[in-house]
Design a protein around this motif. Structure first.
Motif, PDB file in Angstrom:
ATOM      1  N   ALA A 144       0.846  -1.205   0.000  1.00 21.30           N
ATOM      2  CA  ALA A 144       0.000   0.000   0.000  1.00 21.30           C
ATOM      3  C   ALA A 144       0.877   1.249   0.000  1.00 21.30           C
ATOM      4  O   ALA A 144       1.948   1.272   0.618  1.00 21.30           O
ATOM      5  N   LYS A 145       0.388   2.279  -0.681  1.00 21.53           N
ATOM      6  CA  LYS A 145       1.142   3.542  -0.705  1.00 21.53           C
ATOM      7  C   LYS A 145       1.136   4.162   0.692  1.00 21.53           C
ATOM      8  O   LYS A 145       0.057   4.350   1.278  1.00 21.53           O
ATOM      9  N   PRO A 146       2.315   4.485   1.258  1.00 17.39           N
ATOM     10  CA  PRO A 146       2.330   5.099   2.595  1.00 17.39           C
ATOM     11  C   PRO A 146       1.941   6.580   2.509  1.00 17.39           C
ATOM     12  O   PRO A 146       2.564   7.359   1.779  1.00 17.39           O
ATOM     13  N   GLY A 147       0.911   6.966   3.250  1.00 19.66           N
ATOM     14  CA  GLY A 147       0.438   8.357   3.196  1.00 19.66           C
ATOM     15  C   GLY A 147       1.501   9.354   3.627  1.00 19.66           C
ATOM     16  O   GLY A 147       1.507  10.501   3.172  1.00 19.66           O
ATOM     17  N   ALA A 148       2.420   8.925   4.499  1.00 19.94           N
ATOM     18  CA  ALA A 148       3.406   9.869   5.055  1.00 19.94           C
ATOM     19  C   ALA A 148       4.245  10.550   3.980  1.00 19.94           C
ATOM     20  O   ALA A 148       4.728  11.673   4.186  1.00 19.94           O
ATOM     21  N   VAL A 149       4.417   9.896   2.790  1.00 19.65           N
ATOM     22  CA  VAL A 149       5.252  10.535   1.757  1.00 19.65           C
ATOM     23  C   VAL A 149       4.620  11.844   1.265  1.00 19.65           C
ATOM     24  O   VAL A 149       5.321  12.707   0.725  1.00 19.65           O
ATOM     25  N   GLU A 150       3.314  11.979   1.468  1.00 21.73           N
ATOM     26  CA  GLU A 150       2.649  13.207   1.008  1.00 21.73           C
ATOM     27  C   GLU A 150       3.044  14.417   1.855  1.00 21.73           C
ATOM     28  O   GLU A 150       2.744  15.561   1.495  1.00 21.73           O
ATOM     29  N   GLY A 151       3.710  14.174   2.983  1.00 20.96           N
ATOM     30  CA  GLY A 151       4.226  15.283   3.789  1.00 20.96           C
ATOM     31  C   GLY A 151       5.294  16.074   3.058  1.00 20.96           C
ATOM     32  O   GLY A 151       5.641  17.182   3.463  1.00 20.96           O
ATOM     33  N   PHE A 152       5.831  15.495   1.971  1.00 18.31           N
ATOM     34  CA  PHE A 152       6.864  16.193   1.189  1.00 18.31           C
ATOM     35  C   PHE A 152       6.252  16.998   0.042  1.00 18.31           C
ATOM     36  O   PHE A 152       6.973  17.425  -0.861  1.00 18.31           O
ATOM     37  N   LEU A 153       4.928  17.172   0.060  1.00 18.18           N
ATOM     38  CA  LEU A 153       4.259  17.902  -1.027  1.00 18.18           C
ATOM     39  C   LEU A 153       3.504  19.110  -0.472  1.00 18.18           C
ATOM     40  O   LEU A 153       2.267  19.168  -0.525  1.00 18.18           O
ATOM     41  N   PRO A 154       4.214  20.105   0.075  1.00 16.27           N
ATOM     42  CA  PRO A 154       3.496  21.226   0.698  1.00 16.27           C
ATOM     43  C   PRO A 154       2.673  22.047  -0.293  1.00 16.27           C
ATOM     44  O   PRO A 154       1.639  22.614   0.089  1.00 16.27           O
ATOM     45  N   ILE A 155       3.093  22.103  -1.571  1.00 14.39           N
ATOM     46  CA  ILE A 155       2.306  22.907  -2.526  1.00 14.39           C
ATOM     47  C   ILE A 155       0.980  22.210  -2.830  1.00 14.39           C
ATOM     48  O   ILE A 155      -0.086  22.833  -2.853  1.00 14.39           O
ATOM     49  N   SER A 156       1.051  20.885  -3.007  1.00 18.86           N
ATOM     50  CA  SER A 156      -0.194  20.124  -3.196  1.00 18.86           C
ATOM     51  C   SER A 156      -1.097  20.284  -1.980  1.00 18.86           C
ATOM     52  O   SER A 156      -2.321  20.390  -2.105  1.00 18.86           O
ATOM     53  N   ALA A 157      -0.472  20.288  -0.794  1.00 26.05           N
ATOM     54  CA  ALA A 157      -1.270  20.421   0.431  1.00 26.05           C
ATOM     55  C   ALA A 157      -1.927  21.799   0.501  1.00 26.05           C
ATOM     56  O   ALA A 157      -3.081  21.925   0.934  1.00 26.05           O
ATOM     57  N   LEU A 158      -1.202  22.831   0.032  1.00 24.40           N
ATOM     58  CA  LEU A 158      -1.787  24.175   0.037  1.00 24.40           C
ATOM     59  C   LEU A 158      -2.962  24.243  -0.934  1.00 24.40           C
ATOM     60  O   LEU A 158      -3.984  24.879  -0.652  1.00 24.40           O
ATOM     61  N   LEU A 159      -2.841  23.551  -2.074  1.00 20.40           N
ATOM     62  CA  LEU A 159      -3.961  23.476  -3.018  1.00 20.40           C
ATOM     63  C   LEU A 159      -5.157  22.782  -2.362  1.00 20.40           C
ATOM     64  O   LEU A 159      -6.305  23.212  -2.490  1.00 20.40           O
ATOM     65  N   GLY A 160      -4.863  21.695  -1.648  1.00 14.91           N
ATOM     66  CA  GLY A 160      -5.938  20.975  -0.956  1.00 14.91           C
ATOM     67  C   GLY A 160      -6.563  21.832   0.129  1.00 14.91           C
ATOM     68  O   GLY A 160      -7.778  21.783   0.357  1.00 14.91           O
ATOM     69  N   PHE A 161      -5.733  22.637   0.786  1.00 15.84           N
ATOM     70  CA  PHE A 161      -6.243  23.532   1.839  1.00 15.84           C
ATOM     71  C   PHE A 161      -7.193  24.561   1.235  1.00 15.84           C
ATOM     72  O   PHE A 161      -8.263  24.852   1.774  1.00 15.84           O
ATOM     73  N   ARG A 162      -6.772  25.106   0.061  1.00 14.28           N
ATOM     74  CA  ARG A 162      -7.628  26.085  -0.617  1.00 14.28           C
ATOM     75  C   ARG A 162      -8.993  25.439  -0.954  1.00 14.28           C
ATOM     76  O   ARG A 162     -10.043  26.049  -0.792  1.00 14.28           O
ATOM     77  N   ARG A 163      -8.930  24.204  -1.418  1.00 10.01           N
ATOM     78  CA  ARG A 163     -10.177  23.506  -1.767  1.00 10.01           C
ATOM     79  C   ARG A 163     -11.037  23.299  -0.521  1.00 10.01           C
ATOM     80  O   ARG A 163     -12.258  23.472  -0.554  1.00 10.01           O
ATOM     81  N   LEU A 164     -10.388  22.948   0.590  1.00  8.60           N
ATOM     82  CA  LEU A 164     -11.119  22.741   1.843  1.00  8.60           C
ATOM     83  C   LEU A 164     -11.797  24.036   2.278  1.00  8.60           C
ATOM     84  O   LEU A 164     -12.968  24.037   2.677  1.00  8.60           O
ATOM     85  N   VAL A 165     -11.055  25.158   2.147  1.00  7.47           N
ATOM     86  CA  VAL A 165     -11.597  26.454   2.577  1.00  7.47           C
ATOM     87  C   VAL A 165     -12.768  26.858   1.677  1.00  7.47           C
ATOM     88  O   VAL A 165     -13.796  27.339   2.146  1.00  7.47           O
ATOM     89  N   SER A 166     -12.599  26.659   0.353  1.00  9.96           N
ATOM     90  CA  SER A 166     -13.631  27.175  -0.556  1.00  9.96           C
ATOM     91  C   SER A 166     -14.813  26.228  -0.733  1.00  9.96           C
ATOM     92  O   SER A 166     -15.910  26.677  -1.012  1.00  9.96           O
ATOM     93  N   SER A 167     -14.604  24.918  -0.542  1.00  9.54           N
ATOM     94  CA  SER A 167     -15.723  24.005  -0.814  1.00  9.54           C
ATOM     95  C   SER A 167     -16.112  23.156   0.396  1.00  9.54           C
ATOM     96  O   SER A 167     -17.165  22.542   0.416  1.00  9.54           O
ATOM     97  N   GLY A 168     -15.226  23.089   1.389  1.00 13.02           N
ATOM     98  CA  GLY A 168     -15.525  22.254   2.565  1.00 13.02           C
ATOM     99  C   GLY A 168     -15.173  20.789   2.348  1.00 13.02           C
ATOM    100  O   GLY A 168     -15.381  19.969   3.241  1.00 13.02           O
ATOM    101  N   PHE A 169     -14.622  20.439   1.143  1.00 18.18           N
ATOM    102  CA  PHE A 169     -14.291  19.037   0.864  1.00 18.18           C
ATOM    103  C   PHE A 169     -12.804  18.766   1.061  1.00 18.18           C
ATOM    104  O   PHE A 169     -11.971  19.590   0.682  1.00 18.18           O
ATOM    105  N   TRP A 170     -12.528  17.615   1.629  1.00 18.27           N
ATOM    106  CA  TRP A 170     -11.136  17.209   1.863  1.00 18.27           C
ATOM    107  C   TRP A 170     -10.529  16.704   0.557  1.00 18.27           C
ATOM    108  O   TRP A 170     -11.178  15.957  -0.175  1.00 18.27           O
ATOM    109  N   ASP A 171      -9.293  17.118   0.283  1.00 21.56           N
ATOM    110  CA  ASP A 171      -8.622  16.682  -0.948  1.00 21.56           C
ATOM    111  C   ASP A 171      -8.449  15.163  -0.932  1.00 21.56           C
ATOM    112  O   ASP A 171      -7.930  14.597   0.031  1.00 21.56           O
ATOM    113  N   ARG A 172      -8.870  14.512  -2.045  1.00 23.76           N
ATOM    114  CA  ARG A 172      -8.757  13.051  -2.110  1.00 23.76           C
ATOM    115  C   ARG A 172      -7.484  12.619  -2.842  1.00 23.76           C
ATOM    116  O   ARG A 172      -7.142  11.440  -2.850  1.00 23.76           O
TER     117      ARG A 172
END
Ligand code: SF4
Ligand code: SF4
Ligand code: SF4
Length: 324
Positions: free
Chosen positions: A43-71
């Motif tokens: 299984a893909k380890p989720g922890a590697v996504e900690g190295f993607l802060p720009i993707s996380a910021l995009l997901g944060f923007r989506r969370l703020v504007s739509s209320g949905f968690w980035d999948r």
């Protein structure tokens, strides 16, 4: 052996760095399965996504504007939000205790100090250099928060974004000559200038610093007890002139407690929160606890692992990262 803030921090940082390497190893096994080099599913380890802060910021923007968690990178968003919470509550605890890049940068800084290097440039050079990381941070925040919702959605769902962790891994496993030259230059600069990358260039650290600035925890110096030995300032990895301040408010403080451990006068220097003194391990343990609680909550709430079935995720990585 006495547990000092310095030793405690090194142990926590080393543990997180080893864990990151283990996650990277599991990710390589996952990609081997994706590419068909191995038939064993990992299984893909989720922890590697900690190295993607720009993707996380995009997901944060989506969370703020739509209320949905980035999948696409749900774990990355969890780690990002935990880092913001750590920064606010425990002085950039992500930088001080969790980030493997900060750990490496700290090791280079220690090496520099032992060679009599790792200096802080004069103020007239030091201050303007800080601008770069804030410009980088401001640029990313502006670009991402000015995206229209449709473009944001299509970028988040694009194979390019969904497989960005595979490209990040490839960058580190097979760096180009130019990338190696830049990394070598940064390593050399980190030996000569205290925490060069974190101090002047990291936009993520700049963002966390702003959250820490508004947080309740500060290093506090009792000016009546202080004997002005200068050990606090000399030990600070961020090069803060602790000896000259009553309370350390700067966004550069990572809550490492090294100044507290170095002070020879009992009760002179310590962490304060909301006007009360708190023991130094509170910051370290608190920061780690925030991350652990976030991890457990994300697992429970179903926002840690990518929700796609393994075979579908395999096809996404095959198409997006060219792993056919
Ligand atoms: S400033 Fe950036 S690289 Fe340095 S420890 Fe913080 S997040 Fe990591
Ligand atoms: S002021 Fe103290 S706690 Fe803050 S970064 Fe410097 S040594 Fe660490
Ligand atoms: S280490 Fe303690 S006594 Fe020495 S200058 Fe700093 S606060 Fe004052």
């Amino acid at each position: 052996m006495k547990i000092t803030p310095d030793r405690f921090r090194l142990a926590v940082q080393a543990a997180f760095t080893l864990f990151s390497l283990y996650a990277g190893y599991r990710f390589i096994l996952f990609l081997s399965w994706v590419s068909g080099r191995s038939e064993t599913f990992v299984a893909k380890p989720g922890a590697v996504e900690g190295f993607l802060p720009i993707s996380a910021l995009l997901g944060f923007r989506r969370l703020v504007s739509s209320g949905f968690w980035d999948r696409a990178h749900p774990a990355g968003l969890t780690i990002f939000l935990a880092a913001l919470a750590m920064a606010f509550l425990f002085r950039k605890g992500f930088c001080g205790y969790v980030c493997p890049v900060g750990f490496l940068s700290g090791l280079l800084e220690r090496a520099g100090r032992s060679f009599g290097m790792a200096r802080i440039p004069p103020r007239r050079i030091d201050l303007p250099l800080h601008v770069f990381k804030y410009l980088g941070m401001g640029g990313f925040v502006f670009l991402i928060f000015s995206m229209d919702p449709r473009s944001l959605e299509s970028f988040l769902r694009s194979p390019f974004n969904m497989t960005s962790d595979a490209r990040m891994l490839d960058f580190f496993l097979h760096p180009s000559g130019m990338a190696l030259a830049v990394l070598a230059a940064l390593a050399l600069l980190s030996v000569m200038v205290r925490n060069f990358w974190c101090r002047y260039l990291c936009p993520y650290g700049a963002l966390l610093g702003l959250f820490a600035w508004f947080g309740p925890v500060r290093v506090h110096r009792d000016k009546d007890a202080c004997v002005h030995c200068g050990k606090c300032s000399a030990s600070c990895p961020s090069g803060i002139a602790v000896e000259q301040k009553e309370a350390v408010r700067t966004p550069e403080c990572i809550g490492c407690g090294q100044c507290v451990g170095a002070c020879p006068v009992d009760g002179c220097l310590g962490f304060h929160a909301l006007g009360r003194r708190i023991p130094w391990p509170t910051v370290a343990v608190g920061a780690v606890l925030v991350l652990l609680v976030a991890r457990v909550w994300a697992g429970y709430a179903g926002v840690w692992d990518n929700p796609l079935p393994p075979e579908m995720l395999k096809r996404v990585y095959q198409a997006g990262a060219g792993l056919m």
